[in-house]
Design a protein around this motif. Structure first.
Motif, PDB file in Angstrom:
ATOM      1  N   UNK C 312       1.110  -1.552  -0.198  1.00  0.00           N
ATOM      2  CA  UNK C 312       0.171  -0.121   0.327  1.00  0.00           C
ATOM      3  C   UNK C 312       0.284   1.381  -0.477  1.00  0.00           C
ATOM      4  N   UNK C 313       0.096   2.757  -0.177  1.00  0.00           N
ATOM      5  CA  UNK C 313       0.931   3.377  -0.879  1.00  0.00           C
ATOM      6  C   UNK C 313       1.406   4.094  -0.111  1.00  0.00           C
ATOM      7  N   UNK C 314       0.676   4.961   1.367  1.00  0.00           N
ATOM      8  CA  UNK C 314       0.571   6.264   2.238  1.00  0.00           C
ATOM      9  C   UNK C 314       1.297   7.093   1.697  1.00  0.00           C
ATOM     10  N   UNK C 315       2.523   7.450   2.605  1.00  0.00           N
ATOM     11  CA  UNK C 315       3.276   7.985   2.055  1.00  0.00           C
ATOM     12  C   UNK C 315       3.760   8.493   0.933  1.00  0.00           C
ATOM     13  N   UNK C 316       4.108   6.759   0.271  1.00  0.00           N
ATOM     14  CA  UNK C 316       4.831   6.464  -0.397  1.00  0.00           C
ATOM     15  C   UNK C 316       5.429   7.457  -1.607  1.00  0.00           C
ATOM     16  N   UNK C 317       4.346   7.724  -2.287  1.00  0.00           N
ATOM     17  CA  UNK C 317       4.857   8.630  -3.345  1.00  0.00           C
ATOM     18  C   UNK C 317       6.023  10.347  -3.093  1.00  0.00           C
ATOM     19  N   UNK C 318       5.556  10.285  -2.454  1.00  0.00           N
ATOM     20  CA  UNK C 318       6.347  11.228  -1.460  1.00  0.00           C
ATOM     21  C   UNK C 318       8.363  10.904  -1.385  1.00  0.00           C
ATOM     22  N   UNK C 319       7.440   9.521  -0.945  1.00  0.00           N
ATOM     23  CA  UNK C 319       9.636   9.027  -0.198  1.00  0.00           C
ATOM     24  C   UNK C 319       9.443   9.129  -1.898  1.00  0.00           C
ATOM     25  N   UNK C 320       9.235   8.577  -3.383  1.00  0.00           N
ATOM     26  CA  UNK C 320       9.917   8.527  -4.323  1.00  0.00           C
ATOM     27  C   UNK C 320      10.172   9.416  -5.251  1.00  0.00           C
ATOM     28  N   UNK C 321       8.985  11.052  -4.372  1.00  0.00           N
ATOM     29  CA  UNK C 321       9.947  12.305  -4.554  1.00  0.00           C
ATOM     30  C   UNK C 321      10.970  12.342  -3.884  1.00  0.00           C
ATOM     31  N   UNK C 322      10.970  12.145  -2.913  1.00  0.00           N
ATOM     32  CA  UNK C 322      12.278  12.849  -2.092  1.00  0.00           C
ATOM     33  C   UNK C 322      13.104  12.064  -2.174  1.00  0.00           C
ATOM     34  N   UNK C 323      13.496  10.542  -2.778  1.00  0.00           N
ATOM     35  CA  UNK C 323      14.611  10.453  -3.417  1.00  0.00           C
ATOM     36  C   UNK C 323      15.309  10.622  -3.982  1.00  0.00           C
ATOM     37  N   UNK C 324      14.887  11.693  -4.885  1.00  0.00           N
ATOM     38  CA  UNK C 324      15.687  12.787  -5.568  1.00  0.00           C
ATOM     39  C   UNK C 324      15.631  14.206  -5.896  1.00  0.00           C
ATOM     40  N   UNK C 325      14.733  14.615  -5.108  1.00  0.00           N
ATOM     41  CA  UNK C 325      14.826  15.701  -4.981  1.00  0.00           C
ATOM     42  C   UNK C 325      15.521  16.682  -4.123  1.00  0.00           C
ATOM     43  N   UNK C 326      15.856  15.924  -3.172  1.00  0.00           N
ATOM     44  CA  UNK C 326      16.845  16.627  -2.006  1.00  0.00           C
ATOM     45  C   UNK C 326      18.672  15.930  -2.169  1.00  0.00           C
ATOM     46  N   UNK C 327      18.602  15.322  -4.089  1.00  0.00           N
ATOM     47  CA  UNK C 327      20.312  15.194  -4.070  1.00  0.00           C
ATOM     48  C   UNK C 327      20.337  16.282  -4.242  1.00  0.00           C
ATOM     49  N   UNK C 328      20.020  17.472  -4.298  1.00  0.00           N
ATOM     50  CA  UNK C 328      20.082  18.322  -5.354  1.00  0.00           C
ATOM     51  C   UNK C 328      20.693  19.646  -4.017  1.00  0.00           C
ATOM     52  N   UNK C 329      20.530  19.388  -2.466  1.00  0.00           N
ATOM     53  CA  UNK C 329      20.555  20.366  -2.140  1.00  0.00           C
ATOM     54  C   UNK C 329      21.844  21.027  -1.858  1.00  0.00           C
ATOM     55  N   UNK C 330      22.966  19.368  -1.176  1.00  0.00           N
ATOM     56  CA  UNK C 330      24.039  19.683  -0.867  1.00  0.00           C
ATOM     57  C   UNK C 330      25.128  20.501  -1.559  1.00  0.00           C
ATOM     58  N   UNK C 331      25.212  19.739  -2.604  1.00  0.00           N
ATOM     59  CA  UNK C 331      25.854  20.250  -3.914  1.00  0.00           C
ATOM     60  C   UNK C 331      25.798  21.126  -4.750  1.00  0.00           C
ATOM     61  N   UNK C 332      26.339  21.973  -5.019  1.00  0.00           N
ATOM     62  CA  UNK C 332      25.840  23.239  -6.205  1.00  0.00           C
ATOM     63  C   UNK C 332      26.153  22.521  -7.834  1.00  0.00           C
ATOM     64  N   UNK C 333      24.822  22.338  -8.614  1.00  0.00           N
ATOM     65  CA  UNK C 333      25.119  21.570  -9.686  1.00  0.00           C
ATOM     66  C   UNK C 333      24.208  22.353 -10.635  1.00  0.00           C
ATOM     67  N   UNK C 334      24.241  22.383 -12.456  1.00  0.00           N
ATOM     68  CA  UNK C 334      23.158  23.048 -12.514  1.00  0.00           C
ATOM     69  C   UNK C 334      22.335  22.457 -13.696  1.00  0.00           C
TER      70      UNK C 334
END
Lengths: 289, 165, 767
Positions: C312-334
């Motif tokens: 079942x999904x629960x919050x899983x769609x957000x988990x899927x987005x989070x997995x990629x979304x926050x990769x951009x934060x630590x290091x600066x790339x374009x």
């Protein structure tokens, strides 16, 4: 979780207990510390209709020196009783150390040596070293008692030669030729974890020559297993690093591990090789540790 | 131990437990666990149930001074024994030094493991008033904590031990 | 930090400490109500099966059983924490989808009877083929688990910012690596518990929950009741870590069973049932491709992931987005591309666990980055400094990052860990590694679409001013929010902390708040509390000004004393001013509400990962490897955190200890395993191995100065971000020690042993 219903008996004497066990038949379970029995019952792995508690039987938890310097360990002694025993600390501190590796402090305060043996779990911590030290056990039944080597006790996982009416009452470790003994456990956490593989070694050294060796493997066969070929390789030989390595490889070949959630067959086999060498070295160099 | 049967033939046993210095007599079935007598019959809910299999230590109480998992002890087997629970440590509502040390050293987060942890530590300090850090860790290795990484727990126990000096 | 403040910035003991240390603290499972029943849920023994018939008659006949319910007795409304995919029902209707799925529930006079009743419920199943692996599930011809997810694809994400292909073309070096992360489970020590009772048409639920609001919302939706008729509250909660944010079968069943029987019903999970309920970390399979300049500057990243969602999904769609979304934060790339497929399988449903979706991607990326550094001959810590994001920047996926001291954290970690003396210089078998991480300080948007504020707080000063109560919907689950929020309230009011009380997380008596998840409360609930406190302060100063015949601007109030700033000896007590206010104007109340400004971009999924503020952390750890057995010993660890202004340093560092602990457990020991039938194979705390006190190394936790302009007093999160660097930090340390890279979590002893063996064999071949 809950415990299914069962009849409870707490006989006052050993013979009463044996008679009761005989009368109740195979659905009765002997209950000492109960840590293993209760957790299995809660997980629906064990369904005894009756429990025969040993709590009223006195004198079964003593650890003492008997005739001829034999060490007698009452089956109701807890793991912590072993650890704290002045007799063992003097004669076989290795047994204290082996006991210390079982589960955690709370369980060691309740779980008994007898229980650790009778459950016949292949990964149990005490059998390998007790077998290495040549321990004998006394089984008392409704019609008499018998003494047999612990080595002959186990027949498979959760299986042994104990009869329905029998109760394990004590361990006898006769005065040994061994100059050193030890138990090494390899587990996946530093406490509260079952052995993935374990090795107990006992050696009788004369200078650098090994007169006698016993190597017992745990958690890598349906029962604790003597690595007899490895033992023979060492007997009468001068100890060298190479010889110890060969003994490790021989023990590894003798082991019969399975793959399960704690480790693969291949890994366990290699662990046996490594641990055998380490256990031997320790027993040779450090005595009963 | 006196045995009684109800109308349906269910057997009950009369047991007496000495808990935190007071005697309690209760009728229990054979399959009643010590933890349930403490929590349900005596309302001593400081003793927690975490795993029910002796793996987590949340239900640790002292049985004749020794830490044990009350989830793996039949109430019948505890008959006649002395039991100390977390509620037995504070004197007239004044927390024990060890309890204070846990509060002061930020050794508590969710608090669910805390009673069992303190009971294990209490038994250690009674037996060994000046333990090494290794001995402290060994003594609480049967008490799992998911919040603290044990860092401040070990610190609290060591500081309580120092204070005893 | 904290020098200019009276109450915040200080390590006061937590307010619930004594209650917890003495055993007085009551958790939901400790509560008892007169005439209370005990309920239990019947779980599916099959991973995938059609329900043909359920016969509850024998169970109903068992003396002491008061009610047995199945899907026939409850609404069939589908639910899930996130409305993105509502796909779960209270009880299974047509089929079961994993071993442990919810089939029926009973209420009985005691626990034993309830368990016995479960065994008397007869369910006829037609067993269907099941699938336990996401790649298998995505294959053509795989068993279909949900009608609504053809091909078992639950979520598919394709995001592209900038031009990754062009970046790779321009790069000096492009590297691709593949990593995987395992299923883990939060394993809070307190099992989930729920107690429900009805009074007329109103129901009260005590629950071991991380959010009273979401539970109230979902109960109202599913049962078709006004939210006002549902009161959700909690007592102490024994840990959550993300596992108590979703509503559970206990909550729905307790409400229904209580309604039928007219009696309070208490329901608890046992340990194995907690593993069934799950919502723990997804297993993720992560391919990363990165292009860098010769100097190590990242030009572009492509993340191509697959996720096992379970049933079942629960919050899983957000988990899927989070997995990629926050990769951009630590290091600066374009340039950044993120592809993700979240598959459904016949295993327990996954969700949010400490660090939600991103600890494993962080493990992958930080391991990958070490490889790149090695390829380029750059020190791993140095390559992170080169790429570390600067403050007041915007990520390629539109997250505004105002305060950010990752570079400073890296430099401090290098100092305190002795990195320069250790890296490459430790004796054989020893190694040192670094990993970075961080997290949102509250998700920019709630779990369901609503215009409600994130948090509301009310402070009521007692009539005579001798006490004040903070009302908040924030949820204390052990992290210390009650203490921290009271410190904030006292600071804002100018009032002594000792005189403050709190009423929290009670939908009737306290205020609105979304609860304890996404590391949101210190910032978001804190904003509301600060505003409420400041309103009290305003009122106190105005009233005092009237009493002292001055203007409010001439006055200040600290620690319960109102004084003339120019002549502090001229003062009134807060109490007397508050009493005067009460007499003149009525109850002295302050109210605060917080809603972040619109955050993030406009592309699909742009909301996930937005936050008013981002934390950053560097961890360094040293390990020792037994080269014959692969055994890993973690020797020591260092964490340096940019978490903004710190309200309570002792509680903060304790969060870091615990976060490292959990990350370490997940790195080496913890993994949820399944047998061939899809049943949890290690649903207990002996075989699901959380580290013991003997496994835990010393941890040094330090801070770097940072104040975030978007947060009350400049606070940021700590509890989740500190779990995210750990896995790679340990993997990198193992690599440093032995030269072997373990690409799949957990980094078990056996995997290290095998990698070493393979390495030796390769070396032999070469020689």
């Amino acid at each position: 979780m809950y415990l299914p219903d069962f009849e409870y008996y707490a006989p006052a004497t050993l013979s009463e207990a044996c008679d009761l066990l005989e009368k109740l038949g195979p659905e009765a379970k002997v209950f000492a510390g109960g840590t293993d029995v209760l957790s299995k019952m809660k997980q629906e792995l064990l369904f005894p209709k009756a429990i025969v508690s040993l709590k009223n039987l006195g004198g079964l938890s003593e650890i003492r020196l008997g005739n001829n310097n034999d060490v007698i360990i009452g089956a109701k002694a807890t793991h912590n009783n072993l650890i704290d025993s002045p007799v063992l600390q003097e004669k076989y501190p290795s047994l204290c150390n082996a006991a210390r590796q079982m589960a955690n402090n709370q369980v060691r305060n309740i779980g008994t040596v007898g229980g650790n043996i009778v459950n016949a779990v292949p990964s149990a911590d005490l059998p390998p070293l007790l077998i290495a030290l040549g321990a004998k056990i006394k089984l008392v039944g409704a019609t008499g008692e018998r003494v047999l080597p612990l080595e002959d006790f186990f027949t498979g996982p959760n299986k042994s030669v104990i009869e329905q009416d029998e109760i394990l009452t004590e361990f006898i470790i006769e005065e040994q030729p061994f100059t050193g003994s030890t138990y090494i456990k390899f587990a996946l956490r530093r406490s509260g974890a079952l052995a993935v593989a374990s090795v107990a070694a006992a050696v009788a050294m004369e200078g650098n020559v090994c007169r006698k060796a016993r190597i017992v493997l745990g958690a890598v066969a349906p029962t604790p297993l003597r690595a007899k070929k490895a033992e023979e390789m060492l007997t009468g030989k001068e100890i060298t690093d190479e010889l110890l390595e060969e003994a490790g490889s021989a023990a590894s070949k003798e082991s019969k591990p399975i793959s399960d959630i704690r480790g693969s067959e291949e890994y366990r086999r290699d662990l046996v090789r490594v641990l055998t060498g380490r256990a031997l070295r320790k027993a040779i160099n450090e005595g009963h540790v | 131990m006196q045995k009684i049967e109800d109308h349906s033939g269910t057997k009950y046993y009369l047991i007496t437990l000495k808990v935190n210095g007071d005697s309690y007599t209760r009728a229990v079935k054979a399959n009643t666990l010590l933890v349930n007598v403490l929590r349900e019959d005596l309302d001593l809910t400081g003793t927690k149930k975490g795993c029910e299999l002796g793996d987590c230590g949340s239900c640790t109480v002292l049985l004749d001074g020794k830490p044990v998992n009350s989830c793996l002890i039949l109430a019948l087997e505890a008959d006649g024994h002395e039991i100390t629970t977390i509620e037995g440590l504070a004197q007239n509502d004044k927390p024990d030094k060890l309890q204070e040390a846990f509060v002061e050293n930020a050794a508590i987060q969710c608090g669910y493991c805390t009673p069992g942890m303190i009971m294990s530590a209490k038994a250690l300090l009674t037996r060994n008033p000046h333990p090494t850090e290794g001995e402290v860790r060994e003594a609480i290795a049967g008490n799992l904590c998911r919040c603290t990484g044990y860092v401040n727990i070990v610190k609290a126990i060591m500081s309580a031990a120092e204070e005893q000096q | 930090m904290g020098d200019n403040y009276e109450v915040i910035g200080k390590s006061v003991p937590r307010i619930d400490g004594v209650a917890k240390a003495t055993g007085r603290a009551k958790y939901t499972g400790d509560l008892k109500f007169p005439n209370m029943l005990v309920g239990k849920i019947l779980h599916s023994p099959h991973a995938h099966a059609r329900i043909l018939n359920i016969d509850t008659s024998e169970a109903e006949k068992l003396p002491g059983v008061k009610a047995v319910i199945t899907h026939r007795d409850v609404p069939s409304t589908k639910y899930g924490l996130s409305p993105a995919r509502w796909d779960e029902t209270i009880f299974c209707i047509d089929k079961v989808r994993f071993v442990g799925d919810k089939v029926a529930a009973v209420a009985a006079v005691d626990e034993e009877t309830a368990y016995k009743a479960l065994k008397l419920i007869k369910v006829d199943y037609e067993v269907l083929p099941a699938v336990f692996d996401p790649y298998e599930a995505l294959k053509e011809g795989a068993p279909q688990i949900f009608e609504e997810y053809p091909g078992n694809v639950n979520t598919e994400i394709h995001q592209h910012f900038g031009d990754v292909d062009k970046a790779f073309e321009e790069a000096y070096h492009v590297r691709r690596d593949f990593f995987s992360g395992q299923r883990t489970y939060h394993s809070p020590l307190e099992p989930h518990a729920s107690i429900a009772f009805w009074e007329g048409d109103k129901v009260t639920i005590y629950c071991s929950t991380q959010s009273v609001h979401y539970l109230q919302y979902h109960l109202a939706r599913v049962f078709g009741m006004p939210m006002g008729n549902i009161r959700v509250l909690k007592t102490h909660v024994g840990g959550g870590f993300g596992g108590k944010i979703d509503p559970t079968g206990l909550d729905f069943s307790a409400v229904k069973l209580s309604q039928i029987t007219g009696r309070p019903v208490k329901m608890l999970f046992d340990r194995k049932e907690m593993f069934y309920n799950n919502r723990g970390r997804h297993a993720q399979y992560m391919e990363l491709t990165t292009g860098v300049t010769k100097e190590g500057k990242i030009l572009g990243v492509h993340a191509n992931f697959v996720m096992d969602g379970g049933a079942y999904t629960g919050l899983g769609v957000a988990s899927a987005y989070y997995a990629g979304a926050l990769l951009t934060v630590l290091y600066d790339f374009d340039n950044y591309k993120f592809d993700m497929v979240r598959a459904v399988t016949n295993l327990p449903g996954c969700g949010a666990q400490r660090g939600h979706g991103q600890p494993q991607p962080r493990f992958a990326f930080e391991s990958h980055l070490d490889h790149i550094a090695e390829d380029l001959g750059i020190d791993p810590l140095e390559i992170r400094i080169i790429n570390a994001r600067k403050p007041k920047t915007v990520t390629i996926n539109d997250f505004r990052v105002d305060s950010y001291a990752l570079k400073e954290a890296l430099e401090k970690a290098r100092e305190i860990s002795g990195w320069r003396d250790k890296k490459g210089k430790l004796p054989p078998g020893r190694g040192i590694g670094v990993g970075n991480g961080g997290f949102v300080s509250g998700a920019g948007y709630p779990c369901y679409r609503t215009d409600l504020p994130q948090a509301v707080a009310i402070i009521k000063v007692h009539d005579d001013g001798s006490m004040a109560t903070l009302y908040t919907g924030a949820v204390e689950i052990g992290q210390g929010s009650d203490t921290v929020l009271l410190q904030m309230a006292a600071e804002a009011m100018g009032y002594p902390l000792e005189k403050m009380r709190i009423v929290a997380s009670d939908t009737d008596l306290a205020t609105h708040d979304f609860g304890a998840y996404a590391s949101r409360q210190t910032l978001m609930s804190g904003w509301a509390v600060k505003k409420a406190g400041e309103e009290i302060k305003d009122k106190i100063l105005k009233t005092a000004a009237e009493m002292m015949l001055v203007v409010p601007e001439q006055l200040d109030v600290k620690q319960g004393i109102v004084f003339l700033k120019a002549h502090p000896e001229e003062s009134l007590t807060f109490e007397e001013v508050a009493r005067t206010y009460f007499v003149k104007y009525g109850q002295l109340i302050g109210q605060g509400s917080y809603k972040p400004p619109k955050l993030g971009g406009t592309f699909k999924g742009a909301a996930v990962g937005t936050s008013p503020a981002y934390s950053a952390a560097t961890q360094v750890a040293e390990v020792e490897i037994d080269e014959e057995t692969g055994e890993i010993k973690v020797i020591e660890a260092w964490d340096v955190h940019d978490c903004g202004m710190v309200i309570n340093p002792a509680l903060l560092h304790a969060q870091v200890h615990g976060a490292f602990y959990m990350g370490m457990g997940e790195s080496i020991w913890e993994e949820v395993l399944f047998d061939e039938n899809g049943d949890v194979a290690n649903g207990n705390l002996a075989e699901y191995r959380m580290p013991t006190a003997l496994d835990m190394p010393p941890v040094t936790s330090e801070l770097v100065d940072s104040i975030d302009p978007n947060a009350p007093w400049g606070v940021k999160e700590v509890g989740e971000g500190a779990t995210t660097p750990t896995m790679a930090c340990l993997a990198n340390a193992i690599y440093d020690a032995m030269g072997v890279r373990i690409e799949s979590l957990p980094l078990t002893y056996e995997k290290v042993w095998r990698a070493l063996k393979e390495k030796r064999e390769k070396e032999k071949e070469k020689a």
